[in-house]
Design an enzyme around this catalytic site. Structure first.
Site, PDB file in Angstrom:
ATOM      1  N   TYR A 165      67.915  61.833  31.508  1.00  0.00           N
ATOM      2  CA  TYR A 165      69.206  60.952  31.491  1.00  0.00           C
ATOM      3  C   TYR A 165      69.182  59.718  32.505  1.00  0.00           C
ATOM      4  O   TYR A 165      69.244  58.440  32.492  1.00  0.00           O
ATOM      5  CB  TYR A 165      70.568  61.418  31.676  1.00  0.00           C
ATOM      6  CG  TYR A 165      71.730  60.820  31.279  1.00  0.00           C
ATOM      7  CD1 TYR A 165      72.005  59.803  30.204  1.00  0.00           C
ATOM      8  CD2 TYR A 165      72.707  60.608  32.296  1.00  0.00           C
ATOM      9  CE1 TYR A 165      73.000  58.995  30.314  1.00  0.00           C
ATOM     10  CE2 TYR A 165      73.821  59.941  32.472  1.00  0.00           C
ATOM     11  CZ  TYR A 165      74.122  59.125  31.175  1.00  0.00           C
ATOM     12  OH  TYR A 165      74.947  58.349  31.050  1.00  0.00           O
ATOM     13  N   SER A 171      75.110  54.614  34.918  1.00  0.00           N
ATOM     14  CA  SER A 171      75.503  55.927  35.343  1.00  0.00           C
ATOM     15  C   SER A 171      75.341  56.166  36.641  1.00  0.00           C
ATOM     16  O   SER A 171      74.227  55.471  37.304  1.00  0.00           O
ATOM     17  CB  SER A 171      74.968  57.176  34.666  1.00  0.00           C
ATOM     18  OG  SER A 171      75.248  58.419  35.202  1.00  0.00           O
TER      19      SER A 171
END
Length: 686
Positions: free
Chosen positions: A584, A571
């Site tokens: 995350y 990501s």
């Protein structure tokens, strides 16, 4: 064998096809063709053919006599009227006066006399159907009939079983010559109910569809009954290991050993998908002490050669725990097989003038004592076809050996059929898709990015396994893709579940070439305040799960020995952390470096490791509610929020899928991170 004719079904077929303007003759022809085609003991995968002589209105509005015959390559089990092209009958019958006719000329004449020029090519045995005067003609490759006639004294056995009820035709390559010989056999005794074609199959005739069909059933039944009488024990078993390795342990080894390196592109391979078969009949066959004789004698009917080659590869019996030894032995066996095939080609190519181009020399069937057999193909469909035909060969050869001794056609005849242009035409000439023969495993495949990636890889020719904790979602996505797409339940955070998933993929396809490790979820919170359990939970899914999947894939890839490709979904948080996204972003950053470590450690094995760095993709991570909340918080419309990048374009799951596909195809790219976000300088790698 029992007749499956049903009066009600026959009437329904007439009524149903009649609504489309199809006459009763062709409707019943399609009906009984399907009855024959759905029985694997009679025909398999485009084999066999049927016809009916009837009258139709041509494009000029004139009624004319025609032969409606199965189109080349059509499957009898699912055929519809368009698969029975109509050819002008008188033009075909006049050809019998010719002394000779080339295959090319025969095809041109048949096409020139099609009622509908857009129809498929008529069967290569069209002229045989035309030269026999009966209205309905059926042809199958019955395993029982082949077991009866594929013997040195096959004609005598056929005469013993059928008496004068069936004519006998000596072996000759299908086409004009066979049609002439068959017509002569019929003329010698017009009372026969059909013809037995040596080393090829059986024809039956009838005045109506039911008579021709039920004659086929009756004649095949007589062969079955003959083979069952006084049948001796077949195949004394060879000495086998006490413990045999499992199918999933050896399938990747076999698959890798049979892969062919691409001479034009470094790092590229022609790979094969596998399909496994076992059971009492198969094991009795492959375990036989004399398997090297009867399995190598040739095909049971020439029609099989383009799908199975003329003989299978015999692998050594795999000992449990000795997979490394098995791998070395199999590679030697494949090298011997390839050399044998190349010598066979050279001998016979010289015999016919040296103008043939050799097909790839890899086996299409592998016999594994103690385990079973594998069919090989560049797709799961082709692998199933090879395995189906191999099982049919097992039945026919076993029957022949139980009553006598199996005998095929000569090597020269096998070559002439394998390299016969009309047979090769059945395989098609389309350029193979870039990922043909490769197996891709995608995690999180029930979600938007995973499903889009599975679809993109399938469209590029790969066989795809869709892994997801939500099996129902994975099944729905697999069904939408179609073909052989496989849904597999998998919790990527559980080592046992991951191992079981890879076993399922290896059992179904034979191995793994590409892993798209995509599953993930976004936990939020200020890093200094988040509970440690949340951080550990995120690391389990967003880092350790990627490691578990990569370890499982690498194990199989190394067993195959043909390289592979590991692809990871990282990501923008890995390189451009956002506030409150530490739980995350931290494991994603670790995964980014995991990618590079795999590239470093396994590059020597030809295994590439790359990742896609995507941002703002509508998915399970970025839900509609999340998008709405973020847009409102920033005072933007949802459209402006989703296209808030340098290009001003929303990035979709399909865009991410195309990035993964690009990385899978780039054979000289590893340790690459491809950014798919429409442009965000802060997230650009540097």
């Amino acid at each position: 064998m029992k007749s499956a004719w049903n009066d009600a079904d026959a009437k329904e077929a007439i009524a149903r096809y009649g609504k489309a303007g199809i006459g009763a003759d062709l409707a019943l022809r399609v009906y009984t063709t399907r009855l024959l085609g759905r029985d694997p003991q009679l025909v398999l995968h485009g084999g066999g053919n049927t016809s009916v002589k009837t009258r139709v209105t041509d494009l000029n509005g004139e009624e004319t006599d025609v032969l409606c015959v199965k189109g080349s390559g059509w499957d009898m089990a699912t055929i519809d009227p368009p698969g029975m092209p109509a050819v002008r009958l008188d033009a075909l019958k006049r050809l019998r006066a010719r002394k000779a006719m080339s295959d090319d000329e025969m095809v041109r004449v048949q096409r020139a006399n099609l009622i509908d020029p857009a129809s498929p090519n008529p069967s290569v045995e069209t002229l045989l159907h035309a030269f026999v005067p009966h209205k309905f003609v059926d042809h199958t490759h019955s395993a029982a009939v082949l077991g009866l006639i594929d013997q040195p004294d096959g004609p005598a056995r056929a005469r013993e079983v059928y008496g004068d009820r069936m004519g006998l035709v000596p072996y000759i390559l299908p086409g004009f010559g066979l049609a002439k010989k068959s017509a002569e056999a019929f003329d010698a005794d017009p009372s026969v109910e059909g013809l037995i074609l040596e080393k090829h199959g059986i024809f039956t005739f009838g005045a109506d569809a039911r008579e021709a069909y039920e004659r086929m059933i009756a004649m095949v039944t007589r062969a079955e009954e003959y083979l069952a009488r006084g049948r001796k024990a077949v195949f004394v078993s060879a000495q086998l290991p006490q413990q045999v390795a499992t199918q999933t342990d050896i399938a990747p080894i076999l698959r890798g050993a049979c892969a062919l390196p691409d001479a034009k592109t470094e790092g590229a391979w022609k790979r094969f998908v596998l399909d496994f078969r076992s059971g009492a009949a198969v094991l009795n066959f492959v375990n036989g002490a004399d398997v090297s004789r009867y399995s190598q004698a040739g095909v049971i009917t020439p029609d099989h050669t383009i799908r199975t080659k003329n003989w299978p590869l015999i692998a050594p019996a795999p000992r449990a725990g000795r997979e490394a030894d098995f791998r070395a032995q199999v590679r030697d066996a494949v090298a011997t097989f390839v050399k044998h095939y190349e010598d066979y080609f050279a001998r016979n190519n010289a015999r016919v003038g040296g103008d043939r181009i050799m097909l790839d020399p890899a086996p299409r069937v592998i016999l594994v004592p103690g385990l079973g057999l594998f069919g090989l193909g560049t797709s799961k469909k082709d692998a199933r076809v090879a395995a189906d035909l191999a099982e049919a060969a097992v039945d026919a050869i076993t029957a022949a050996e139980a009553t006598g001794r199996f005998e095929s056609i000569s090597e020269a005849d096998m070559f002439d059929c394998e390299y016969w242009p009309l047979e090769q035409a059945k395989l098609g000439s389309a350029k193979p898709l870039p990922l043909a023969g490769q197996v891709a495993v995608i995690t999180g495949a029930g979600g938007a990015i995973g499903a889009a990636t599975a679809k993109a890889f399938a469209q590029a020719g790969a066989e795809v396994a869709l892994l997801d904790r939500d099996l129902t979602a994975a099944q729905a996505k697999a069904k939408a893709i179609g073909g052989a797409a496989l849904a597999v339940p998998c919790d990527v955070t559980d080592a046992a579940s991951v191992a079981k998933a890879f076993e399922a993929v290896a059992a179904h396809f034979g191995g793994v070439d590409i892993l798209v490790s995509n599953a993930g979820a976004a936990w939020q919170g200020k890093i200094g305040e988040v509970d440690e359990s949340v951080l550990r939970q995120s690391f389990e899914l967003n880092f350790f799960a990627h490691q578990k999947m990569a370890q499982g894939a690498v194990k199989i890839m190394r067993a195959q020995g043909t390289g592979g490709c590991l692809l990871f979904n990282v990501s923008k948080q890995a390189v451009n952390p956002g506030p409150n996204f530490g739980p995350y972003g931290l494991p994603k950053a670790a995964t980014l470096f995991l990618v590079r470590q795999y590239a470093l450690d396994y590059g020597a094995d030809g295994i590439r490791a790359n990742a896609v760095n995507a941002d703002r993709i509508r998915s399970g991570l970025l839900t509609d509610d999340f998008i709405k909340a973020r847009s409102q918080a920033r005072g933007l419309t949802e459209k402006d929020y989703m296209s808030g990048n340098l290009l001003g374009r929303e990035v979709t799951a399909e865009d991410v899928a195309q990035a993964f596909l690009h990385q899978a195809l780039e054979l000289k790219t590893t340790a690459d991170i491809t950014t798919v976000d429409g442009g965000n300088i802060a997230a650009a790698l540097r």
